[in-house]
Design an enzyme around this catalytic site. Structure first.
Site, PDB file in Angstrom:
ATOM      1  N   ASP A 112       8.426  -2.391  -9.289  1.00  0.00           N
ATOM      2  CA  ASP A 112       6.986  -2.629  -8.946  1.00  0.00           C
ATOM      3  C   ASP A 112       6.582  -4.064  -9.215  1.00  0.00           C
ATOM      4  OD1 ASP A 112       4.271  -2.468  -9.072  1.00  0.00           O
ATOM      5  OD2 ASP A 112       4.062  -0.667 -10.236  1.00  0.00           O
ATOM      6  N   ASP A 312       2.412  -6.293  -2.238  1.00  0.00           N
ATOM      7  CA  ASP A 312       2.574  -5.212  -3.251  1.00  0.00           C
ATOM      8  C   ASP A 312       3.993  -4.369  -2.734  1.00  0.00           C
ATOM      9  OD1 ASP A 312       2.317  -3.782  -5.701  1.00  0.00           O
ATOM     10  OD2 ASP A 312       1.264  -2.245  -4.282  1.00  0.00           O
TER      11      ASP A 312
END
Ligand SMILES: *[C@@H]1O[C@H](CO)[C@@H](O)[C@H](O)[C@H]1NC(C)=O
Ligand SMILES: *[C@@H]1O[C@H](CO)[C@@H](O)[C@H](O)[C@H]1NC(C)=O
Ligand SMILES: *[C@@H]1O[C@H](CO)[C@@H](O)[C@H](O)[C@H]1NC(C)=O
Ligand SMILES: *[C@@H]1O[C@H](CO)[C@@H](O)[C@H](O)[C@H]1NC(C)=O
Ligand SMILES: *[C@@H]1O[C@H](CO)[C@@H](O)[C@H](O)[C@H]1NC(C)=O
Length: 431
Positions: A112, A312
């Site tokens: 992440d 992201d």
């Protein structure tokens, strides 16, 4: 010696529960294999494959939670609880193997790029998924808890103290968890990082936490980057495999060595209030040969409001603020002539007839990225439906943030070079 080695190898393989034997490819050097969560090599893959439509809708609902989470980061307020009565899981899309403790226990951590700390479920965790591995600290000879007075304890959100042990509570998507702050040896590929500080989850509520834990690749306090700066120099790159070719794996390459030389760069921007996010300067979007007319305010970077564009790894479909998305979508539709537009869940530009697809180019400062069709068109298995795989911000979320998501990044190498404030993009077929 030989038997010991053999038993360690057997122990290692037996720990990777549920993996088929040909999935045990060993990570080499500083490069880790990145697999899709639905890959045959992932114990988290769905038991019964979903239909194409249900799959798309499920990915969109995961994105809803993810975008809400990112918006909450930007707005520096706690997460809006997700409507009850419906379980939205936010299991991130890509996972890597990591080994923790002595002897090493193998866990599959979600990667992440918009989170800093790492955390894993620990033995005795209340509310953690019971079907996957948990880290058993009692079996590790190098395990330590972090003292309340330690510097690391000042870097976690909302630190708590049980006796002298530092702990913290955190929300992630629709979940909340309580963890102890601990240290142990972390091995990534073949690089050992002794005394790595991470969260050992004791209690978890909600269903959004990645089952075996998370490796934060942000650049804030307690991130992998800040804890391994001398080893990896805050530099890494990744290539995410396509979501359709689940048999393939991409890679996460840590450190400056072996990074591509031929790569286009744009400036990496830093928002001091949201140090974990990788902001870039997206300036315009081109559909076909036309630079779409979008007000500059839709892309403007503003550290105080959190507005701007981030890259992201955890969101699936690119999400633009409405003022950017609507003109892009309208130009795309215009090029389809009068073909009838349909929708599918959050995608509002789908066609059930064969279409000629225009190119889409993201124009960043210093770098133009023209996406291959597979990075912005999602097609049904039968090939009868095609949708523009992007969306405009939902009305109910704080819509100042443009998120360039993982569908748009598949089969590209994304290089993050923090010391030189650069983000590189190059096409690479990793699936
Ligand atoms: C920890 O050790 C116990 C006892 O030796 C063993 O039964 C258990 O499987 C070990 N757990 C892990 C995760 O290695
Ligand atoms: C942290 O979470 C635990 C377990 O859910 C809870 O008992 C505790 O009150 C929380 N602490 C804070 C400071 O929110
Ligand atoms: C993926 O692997 C499985 C099992 O090894 C195989 O049956 C299947 O055909 C493969 N799929 C693709 C798309 O290569
Ligand atoms: C779209 O439909 C309108 C009205 O039927 C027609 O006048 C126009 O030429 C069509 N445009 C294209 C690109 O086919
Ligand atoms: C990117 O595309 C725009 C519009 O076509 C062009 O003006 C600009 O020079 C290009 N920039 C780079 C770095 O290629």
């Amino acid at each position: 010696m030989r038997t010991l080695l053999l038993s360690l190898v057997v122990l290692f393989f037996s720990l990777v529960k549920g993996l088929s034997p040909n999935c045990n490819i060993q990570d080499q050097g500083s490069t880790l294999q990145v697999i899709h969560v639905n890959s045959p090599c992932s114990p988290f893959r769905p038991k019964t494959p979903l239909s194409w439509q249900d799959n798309v809708l499920q990915m969109q609902s995961k994105d809803k939670a993810r975008l809400q989470y990112l918006s909450s980061l930007v707005a520096s307020k706690s997460i809006v609880p997700i409507a009850s009565g419906r379980t939205i899981t936010q299991n991130p899309t890509y996972i890597v193997r990591a080994k923790i403790g002595t002897p090493p226990q193998t866990l599959l951590l979600a990667v992440d790029t918009s989170n800093d700390a790492a955390w894993v479920p620990c033995t005795g965790c209340v509310g953690c998924s019971s079907t996957t591995m948990v880290f058993d600290s009692a079996n590790s000879t190098t395990f330590k808890t972090v003292d309340c007075s330690a510097d690391q304890c000042k870097q976690v959100p909302n630190p708590t103290c049980a006796g002298t042990t530092c702990g913290f509570n955190k929300t992630y998507g629709g979940s909340a968890f309580a963890a102890n702050l601990v240290q142990d040896t972390l091995v990534l590929a073949t690089d050992p990082v002794p005394g790595y500080t991470f969260g050992c989850i004791q209690t978890s509520t909600g269903s959004s936490l990645p089952a075996q834990g998370l490796l934060g690749l942000g650049r804030g306090p307690l991130s992998l980057l800040s804890q391994t700066d001398s080893l990896y120099k805050s530099t890494f790159s990744y290539c995410l495999p396509g979501y359709k070719s689940t048999n393939f794996s991409g890679s996460l390459r840590l450190g400056p060595i072996g990074q591509p030389k031929k790569i286009k760069y744009t400036q990496l921007l830093k928002n001091p209030r949201r140090s974990s996010l990788y902001y870039v300067n997206l300036m315009a979007i081109k559909v076909g040969n036309k630079v779409v007319d979008i007000p500059a305010t839709a892309f403007a970077f503003d550290p105080s409001t959190g507005a701007g564009t981030v890259i992201d790894s955890g969101t699936i479909f690119t999400n633009l603020v409405k003022a950017a998305y609507i003109p892009v979508r309208d130009e795309f539709r215009r090029r389809m002539g009068n073909a009838t537009v349909t929708s599918l869940g959050g995608f509002d530009t789908c066609y059930i007839v064969p279409i000629t697809i225009p190119s889409i180019t993201f124009i960043f400062s210093g770098m133009n990225v023209t996406l291959p069709q597979d990075n912005f068109i999602i097609r049904s298995t039968a090939g009868t439906t095609s949708c523009l795989a992007m969306a405009g911000a939902a009305d109910n979320v704080n819509s100042v943030l443009n998120v360039i998501a993982n569908f748009q990044q598949q089969n590209h190498r994304i290089l993050i070079d923090v010391p030189n404030s650069k983000l590189g993009v190059a096409r690479e077929t990793c699936s």
